[in-house]
Structure formats: structure tokens, C-alpha cells
Design a protein around this motif. Sequence first.
Motif, PDB file in Angstrom:
ATOM      1  N   LEU A  58       0.830  -1.209   0.000  1.00 17.12           N
ATOM      2  CA  LEU A  58       0.000   0.000   0.000  1.00 17.12           C
ATOM      3  C   LEU A  58       0.860   1.252   0.000  1.00 17.12           C
ATOM      4  CD1 LEU A  58      -2.775  -1.232   2.428  1.00 17.12           C
ATOM      5  CD2 LEU A  58      -3.150  -0.459   0.082  1.00 17.12           C
ATOM      6  N   SER A  62       0.780   3.520  -3.361  1.00 17.93           N
ATOM      7  CA  SER A  62       0.183   4.842  -3.147  1.00 17.93           C
ATOM      8  C   SER A  62       1.209   5.952  -3.355  1.00 17.93           C
ATOM      9  CB  SER A  62      -0.429   4.942  -1.743  1.00 17.93           C
ATOM     10  OG  SER A  62       0.552   4.810  -0.735  1.00 17.93           O
ATOM     11  N   LEU A  97      -8.562   7.184  -4.704  1.00 16.92           N
ATOM     12  CA  LEU A  97      -7.160   6.874  -4.430  1.00 16.92           C
ATOM     13  C   LEU A  97      -7.070   5.545  -3.697  1.00 16.92           C
ATOM     14  CD1 LEU A  97      -4.105   7.533  -4.196  1.00 16.92           C
ATOM     15  CD2 LEU A  97      -4.656   8.745  -2.066  1.00 16.92           C
ATOM     16  N   LEU A  98      -7.882   5.373  -2.646  1.00 18.02           N
ATOM     17  CA  LEU A  98      -7.862   4.128  -1.883  1.00 18.02           C
ATOM     18  C   LEU A  98      -8.355   2.954  -2.724  1.00 18.02           C
ATOM     19  CD1 LEU A  98      -7.267   6.041   0.480  1.00 18.02           C
ATOM     20  CD2 LEU A  98      -8.870   4.709   1.857  1.00 18.02           C
ATOM     21  N   VAL A 101      -5.513   1.927  -5.198  1.00 11.19           N
ATOM     22  CA  VAL A 101      -4.328   1.335  -4.563  1.00 11.19           C
ATOM     23  C   VAL A 101      -4.655  -0.032  -3.967  1.00 11.19           C
ATOM     24  CG1 VAL A 101      -2.625   1.621  -2.734  1.00 11.19           C
ATOM     25  CG2 VAL A 101      -3.256   3.575  -4.158  1.00 11.19           C
ATOM     26  N   ARG A 234      -1.302   9.952   4.062  1.00  9.48           N
ATOM     27  CA  ARG A 234      -1.228  10.101   2.596  1.00  9.48           C
ATOM     28  C   ARG A 234      -2.642  10.200   2.053  1.00  9.48           C
ATOM     29  NH1 ARG A 234       2.980   6.253   0.168  1.00  9.48           N
ATOM     30  NH2 ARG A 234       4.288   7.897   1.083  1.00  9.48           N
ATOM     31  N   VAL A 245      -2.471  14.688  -4.392  1.00  6.98           N
ATOM     32  CA  VAL A 245      -2.137  13.668  -3.403  1.00  6.98           C
ATOM     33  C   VAL A 245      -0.861  14.096  -2.681  1.00  6.98           C
ATOM     34  CG1 VAL A 245      -1.562  11.245  -3.014  1.00  6.98           C
ATOM     35  CG2 VAL A 245      -3.219  11.866  -4.791  1.00  6.98           C
TER      36      VAL A 245
END
Length: 266
Positions: A58, A62, A97-98, A101, A234, A245
Motif C-alpha cells: 500500500l 500509493s 485513491l484508496l 491502490v 497520505r 495527493v
Amino acid sequence: MRSTTRILPILLALFAAALLSPVRAGADVAIDDTTSHRLDELVAMRVGAAGANKGQLLDLLSKQFLGTPYAADTLIGSATQPEQLVVDFRQVDCFTLLDNVEALTRTTDRNQFTANLIDTRYAGDQVDFAHRKHFFTDWAQVANVAATDITGSLSPAAVTVHKQLNAKGDGSVYLPGIPVVDRDITYIPSGAVDDNVVRGLQTGDFVGAYADAPGLDVTHVGIIVSTPNGPVFRNASSLAANNQVVDTPLGEYLQMVPGIVVLRPR
């Protein structure tokens, strides 16, 4: 018989339009060239990190999104508009984003990514608005479960509040077409996030900023990454000073939010 010289351009135009048009729920996704190229790079990176644990993956994946522009409302679909499977690495919001990733950590072949993204973003692998995981705690509550809520185990100061997710204080809803969900939300007040809590956090933990408002569990999400200078949050930040980000020192971020909800990835 019609001339093939007249029909062929029409067929080619229709084919091109199909590739460029939005993807309906349940169909294969069309990916822009930039995202396609980045996806190949990130899958190769994931394959090269075969010995890494979940948290390390992760962090690694990320990190490649640092500097990616923030964009709100990147997903397409509503109670009145058909859901479309969106894959776009050119811009992200905090949730996509999550999504991206988490899906990438389980992808060792490019052809797996779309299925992994659907598995992460939607309940029961059904690409439609009603099955989208709209709330952060859905990741720990709704199939397919991606994380475990560990908030209560991190601090005796953790507080549990019963909420009706999606219900505004005035009786209306945030998301028409989505039912109101009764759920207990546990959070740690920011002032109670002491050294013991910080030591309990791990790289890769998903953290949400607790929402005081009725009907919401969190207002923002990101990933914890441990560094020699302490943990950072993050996140795809919409703040005018960032709009991309970034890595925000956790202590700095805690000063801006009432508390945190912590989910540990499976």
C-alpha cells in the motif's frame, strides 16, 4: 449492394465511438492512454514487490500517486443515471485513491485489475449505484470486506456513536436512491491520539476523519505511512494549498479534524 468504401468509414467511426464512450455497468471498461500506461507500470512494480507485505504494498503503490491532481466527484452514477465503471489515474479523489491502490495490491496481471477494482468499490461485484460502497466503514461492514475496523482496540478513549448513515438532520438524505443505514461508528477523538495510539498504527492502515454531522461516518480518508519523522497521512487533498495527493504529518492533520476511524486492510 452498398459500397464497402462507404460502409467501412462508418463502421470504423462506430468502433471508435464505442471505445471512447462511457462504459455502462457490467461492460468492459475503456481506459485512457495515460491511465493504461500507468497501470502497466504499477502492475510491473507490484509484481516486482512479490515479497512485500500488505502495508508495504500500500505504501509503495500509493507513493506513485503523490502529486496526482485532486478532482471531486470522479465517479459516474446516481439513482437516475446508470453507473459507469471509472478507471482514471490522471486524477483522483480521496476515495478513488484508496480504491485504486487497494485493487493494485492484489493485481499481478493487468487483466486482473478491473475485477479487483470492482471487488473493492462495489458490494457483491455488482457495478451499480446501489451497490457502490459509499461510506468508509462499508469497507469493514459490506461484502466484499476489504478491512477490519480496529479503532476501538487502539485506545480506551474511543467513543462509539450510533448513526443513521445517509440521513441528514433535516430528514432528507445525502444520496437519493440509497437506503438509510443504521450503524455504530467508533472513533478516537483527536485529542486522545497519544503516543500509544500512534504506536498501534501500521503502514497501510486506512484512516478516516470522523464526521460530527449526522448521516456521515467520515469526511475524508487516507493511508497511514510510517516514516523516520513519524506517521504521515497520505491523502488526495482538496485543500487549496495542495489540490493533489500529498503526505500530511499525522499530528498536523489531527489538528483539523474531530477524530479518526481506523480500518486495517486484510
